[in-house]
Design a protein around this motif. Structure first.
Motif, PDB file in Angstrom:
ATOM      1  N   ILE A   1     -11.949 -31.471 -29.654  1.00 10.75           N
ATOM      2  CA  ILE A   1     -12.541 -31.573 -30.997  1.00 10.75           C
ATOM      3  C   ILE A   1     -11.878 -32.735 -31.741  1.00 10.75           C
ATOM      4  O   ILE A   1     -10.661 -32.917 -31.632  1.00 10.75           O
ATOM      5  CB  ILE A   1     -12.281 -30.271 -31.812  1.00 10.75           C
ATOM      6  N   HIS A   2     -12.666 -33.478 -32.497  1.00  7.28           N
ATOM      7  CA  HIS A   2     -12.157 -34.596 -33.302  1.00  7.28           C
ATOM      8  C   HIS A   2     -12.715 -34.411 -34.703  1.00  7.28           C
ATOM      9  O   HIS A   2     -13.927 -34.412 -34.905  1.00  7.28           O
ATOM     10  CB  HIS A   2     -12.654 -35.914 -32.660  1.00  7.28           C
TER      11      HIS A   2
ATOM     12  N   PHE B   1     -15.694 -35.656 -26.761  1.00  2.00           N
ATOM     13  CA  PHE B   1     -15.209 -34.571 -27.601  1.00  2.00           C
ATOM     14  C   PHE B   1     -16.346 -34.149 -28.536  1.00  2.00           C
ATOM     15  O   PHE B   1     -17.373 -34.814 -28.602  1.00  2.00           O
ATOM     16  CB  PHE B   1     -14.025 -35.054 -28.458  1.00  2.00           C
ATOM     17  N   PHE B   2     -16.137 -33.078 -29.280  1.00  2.49           N
ATOM     18  CA  PHE B   2     -17.088 -32.690 -30.325  1.00  2.49           C
ATOM     19  C   PHE B   2     -16.566 -33.174 -31.677  1.00  2.49           C
ATOM     20  O   PHE B   2     -15.365 -33.096 -31.929  1.00  2.49           O
ATOM     21  CB  PHE B   2     -17.317 -31.172 -30.313  1.00  2.49           C
TER      22      PHE B   2
ATOM     23  N   ARG C   1     -17.478 -22.862 -30.110  1.00  2.00           N
ATOM     24  CA  ARG C   1     -17.960 -22.108 -28.946  1.00  2.00           C
ATOM     25  C   ARG C   1     -18.554 -23.040 -27.891  1.00  2.00           C
ATOM     26  O   ARG C   1     -18.261 -22.928 -26.702  1.00  2.00           O
ATOM     27  CB  ARG C   1     -19.038 -21.087 -29.380  1.00  2.00           C
ATOM     28  N   GLU C   2     -19.375 -24.006 -28.362  1.00  2.00           N
ATOM     29  CA  GLU C   2     -19.991 -24.956 -27.421  1.00  2.00           C
ATOM     30  C   GLU C   2     -18.933 -25.818 -26.743  1.00  2.00           C
ATOM     31  O   GLU C   2     -18.995 -26.092 -25.545  1.00  2.00           O
ATOM     32  CB  GLU C   2     -21.024 -25.844 -28.148  1.00  2.00           C
TER      33      GLU C   2
ATOM     34  N   ASP D   1     -27.181 -33.396 -30.036  1.00  2.00           N
ATOM     35  CA  ASP D   1     -26.780 -34.754 -29.633  1.00  2.00           C
ATOM     36  C   ASP D   1     -25.410 -34.744 -28.959  1.00  2.00           C
ATOM     37  O   ASP D   1     -25.187 -35.416 -27.958  1.00  2.00           O
ATOM     38  CB  ASP D   1     -26.683 -35.686 -30.855  1.00  2.00           C
ATOM     39  N   ASN D   2     -24.479 -33.981 -29.558  1.00  2.00           N
ATOM     40  CA  ASN D   2     -23.111 -34.004 -29.038  1.00  2.00           C
ATOM     41  C   ASN D   2     -23.060 -33.368 -27.640  1.00  2.00           C
ATOM     42  O   ASN D   2     -22.376 -33.848 -26.738  1.00  2.00           O
ATOM     43  CB  ASN D   2     -22.145 -33.301 -30.010  1.00  2.00           C
ATOM     44  N   ILE D   3     -23.844 -32.283 -27.470  1.00  2.00           N
ATOM     45  CA  ILE D   3     -23.895 -31.624 -26.148  1.00  2.00           C
ATOM     46  C   ILE D   3     -24.496 -32.583 -25.121  1.00  2.00           C
ATOM     47  O   ILE D   3     -23.963 -32.756 -24.018  1.00  2.00           O
ATOM     48  CB  ILE D   3     -24.703 -30.310 -26.226  1.00  2.00           C
ATOM     49  N   LYS D   4     -25.582 -33.243 -25.526  1.00  2.00           N
ATOM     50  CA  LYS D   4     -26.235 -34.189 -24.620  1.00  2.00           C
ATOM     51  C   LYS D   4     -25.292 -35.360 -24.284  1.00  2.00           C
ATOM     52  O   LYS D   4     -25.235 -35.826 -23.140  1.00  2.00           O
ATOM     53  CB  LYS D   4     -27.526 -34.713 -25.279  1.00  2.00           C
TER      54      LYS D   4
END
Lengths: 433, 433
Positions: free
Chosen positions: B210-211, B182-183, B201-202, B163-166
């Motif tokens: 990042i959060h 952000f991730f 890594r992603e 989901d986060n990548i999408k």
């Protein structure tokens, strides 16, 4: 005598389960006739006017149990400073230059802000309190006024006591009973024992209450212990100050024995969370005081250490501060609302104030619940304590008279008052630069 | 491309002494062209419109560096409870029933409230974040979005990361660059080390930030110490999560070594004073973090633990809480304003945000200074931190476009949004009763 029928959501503060989603309040003159669901007013009640506020919550007006109204003159003049330099270099020199007229305008500004943010009663202590009384009469709000007195300079002490007696004689029960006058010895560390005893004798003669700062800072505690070998509360008891209506403001540093003494004499506490935080005074043991059945109200203190007079923000801070040092279950929303309404009324010694109930004084406020921060409407008390702010107040009534409608002040000329304070405060500040 | 000339009192947040009592800002498209005294705009600047706000203070829009917008659905649903029963009995079961559509309406309600109270950028972490993205696009505001991910259930973990990548692929740089993705790994105690490494890594592949929640409660500290023999910060460093743009929310329990690590990797902290108080989490060492040169922003957290999204109240609480545990000189008014503007911009990794300066993004708010609580005008920063509340905001502009004028929202249908949330939230709650 005006008669109003107010239709709104109603939180009467008569018990945690009491709420009317479509309610009505009948008001005749200065009193509440009835409260209940729509249609509950007496059949023969003929209102002059129906005030329809279906999207507002109506609750009792808020009671600010400790402030120094005219200190609005110093708002933003000195912040982010340690207590003693703040007082000695900024507050006291500025106050020394304030005239009686300055006190009038400073108090009037405070009353504009208080009415705007839903405060209908204030407990005040300051100098030239007759000017504050005049501003209260003009505003139409309710107040407990006292002349702040210090006692180590005998000339100042006599003058202070004379002023307070005269204030009582002139203004006690003025404004159809909206004003009460108390006696205002400043604090244990600024008043010798004999002076406190003299004040108490005079107050007792007049059946007047007492309003005093108590155990506000660690430094006060240390001074009193060194001077008298007792805590401030123990020492005040020894001076015979307690008994009768006494408001002890702050009460941050209390022993278990101190709390017993407060309970024994029915001393009421005025809690000032934001001022106590801003000046690093500490956290008052409010949860413990309430557990012992001691009456606690909420106050903003003066605007020099707050810097606003918004009782909604103060309620939120009261709850958050207790939760921080105790548990998330401490000072629940409804308890905080009680402190700011019926609790505040007890602090002032008003028996018919702080609830929406038949026979009670018609001091009412309405809060505009169409704002996004009041959705979803799961809990009206939670929203009032954790989401509401002063500017959400739409309507204010005191003693059955409207002081604000649709956010317009009806008794005070706000623009002139703001401009007067701006000029007067800047003029005093300019003498120091 | 619209061109505006805004005339007002201006606090540009470019330095403590910078203030224009009669100032003007030239805006062309999404950028600030110039700022200075009236008459300072370039001679050839031809505005489409002059916005005259002589009694307003214009400052950079506020940046809320940590929230869960759609949690407005739970506002007032569960308060005054201890952390674990609150989560297990109330929050989690409710969240489990929230649909993607609910997330849209909840986010939209949050954005109504944020715009109304002067927040122009939010850093969000929640589920169905694509719905929040849609609400942000509709509102016209700025946001850093991340999908909240937990990692002990492998199916949930993969789904979350997908989901986060999408979300990144679909919405990063959407809305003319107003959205960043952000991730969002939830916290050290809800994500195993391998999962954090995979996320990092992603994120690195996509050059995404990042959060994450870090060291929010004593219980988290104890869990991580018992599990890994390290503090949360030490353990996250070991997982290689730091480096790049990282937002660590809360950071209440930090050792001196933890602070060194945060400083070394340029980790930014999102401070949430009201949530930390309301849930009894504790007091974050903000004064020490700032002394070490660590970037700190201010956040409201979700409305289930606050319960509003008012950054003015949050700024005040930030300062008062530090003063309570430290000294009255801690977190001065101007420092707090910096945290909520230029500090917040650094937290989000926006290089051209948080100040009113040529070339910066035109994210501006105006505050109505005719209110009595802004008199006398001794200190604009003090008034903004210690007296202002969200409802004092009159005008909001993001990316050079007006989102609110004279307190009317221009991009969101507030009434429909409030009603939708009311119905949806009550419907979920009714399934538990």
């Amino acid at each position: 005598m005006s008669k109003y029928l107010i239709r709104a959501m109603i939180l009467p503060m008569t018990g945690p389960d009491d709420f009317y989603e479509q309610g009505e309040i009948a008001v005749a003159g200065d009193r509440i006739v009835s409260v209940g669901k729509i249609g509950s007013a007496p059949d023969d009640f003929q209102p002059d006017r129906i005030i329809d506020l279906p999207q507002d919550v109506v609750m009792p007006g808020l009671i600010n149990t400790h402030t120094h109204a005219a200190m609005t003159m110093l708002r933003g003049y000195a912040d982010d400073m340690s207590l003693m330099p703040w007082l000695e270099e900024k507050v006291w020199p500025f106050e020394a230059k304030m005239t009686a007229e300055d006190m009038y305008w400073g108090s009037a500004l405070a009353l504009c802000e208080m009415i705007r943010s839903g405060t209908t009663t204030m407990v005040d202590m300051y100098m030239h309190e007759e000017e504050t009384a005049q501003a209260v009469l003009k505003a139409g709000s309710r107040a407990v006024l006292s002349r702040g007195m210090t006692g180590f300079d005998p000339v100042n002490a006599s003058k202070g006591l004379e002023d307070n007696i005269k204030l009582f004689q002139t203004y006690h029960h003025a404004g159809e009973g909206r004003i009460k006058v108390f006696f205002g010895p400043h604090a244990p560390y600024t008043c010798p024992g004999e002076f406190l005893q003299e004040i108490k004798r005079e107050a007792d003669k007049l059946d007047a209450g007492i309003h005093i700062h108590v155990a506000e800072t660690k430094s006060e505690l240390d001074i009193i212990k060194e001077r008298y070998g007792k805590t401030p509360v123990e020492w005040l008891e020894e001076q015979g100050l307690f008994g009768g209506q006494v408001i002890a403001a702050h009460c941050v540093y209390l022993t278990s024995k101190d709390m017993d003494i407060l309970k024994q004499y029915g001393v009421c506490v005025a809690h000032n969370p934001e001022s106590n935080m801003k000046l690093n005074s500490g956290t008052a043991p409010i949860t413990q005081l309430l557990q012992r059945g001691i009456t606690v109200g909420i106050g903003t203190d003066g605007t020099s250490s707050n810097n606003d007079l918004d009782m909604f923000c103060e309620m939120r801070s009261a709850s958050l501060q207790q939760k921080l040092v105790g548990s998330p279950e401490d000072l629940k929303a409804y308890e905080v609302l009680e402190m700011a309404t019926s609790g505040g009324a007890k602090v002032c010694g008003f028996k018919d104030l702080g609830k929406i109930a038949p026979g009670y004084k018609a001091d009412l406020i309405s809060i505009d619940f169409t704002q996004p921060h009041f959705y979803p409407r799961f809990s009206i008390p939670s929203h009032l304590v954790y989401s509401a702010k002063g500017p959400d107040v739409r309507t204010v009534m005191v003693d059955g008279k409207l002081l604000m409608e649709d956010r317009k002040l009806l008794t005070l000329d706000e623009k002139t008052i703001c401009q007067e304070v701006e000029q007067r405060a800047k003029k005093i500040a300019s003498t120091f630069s």
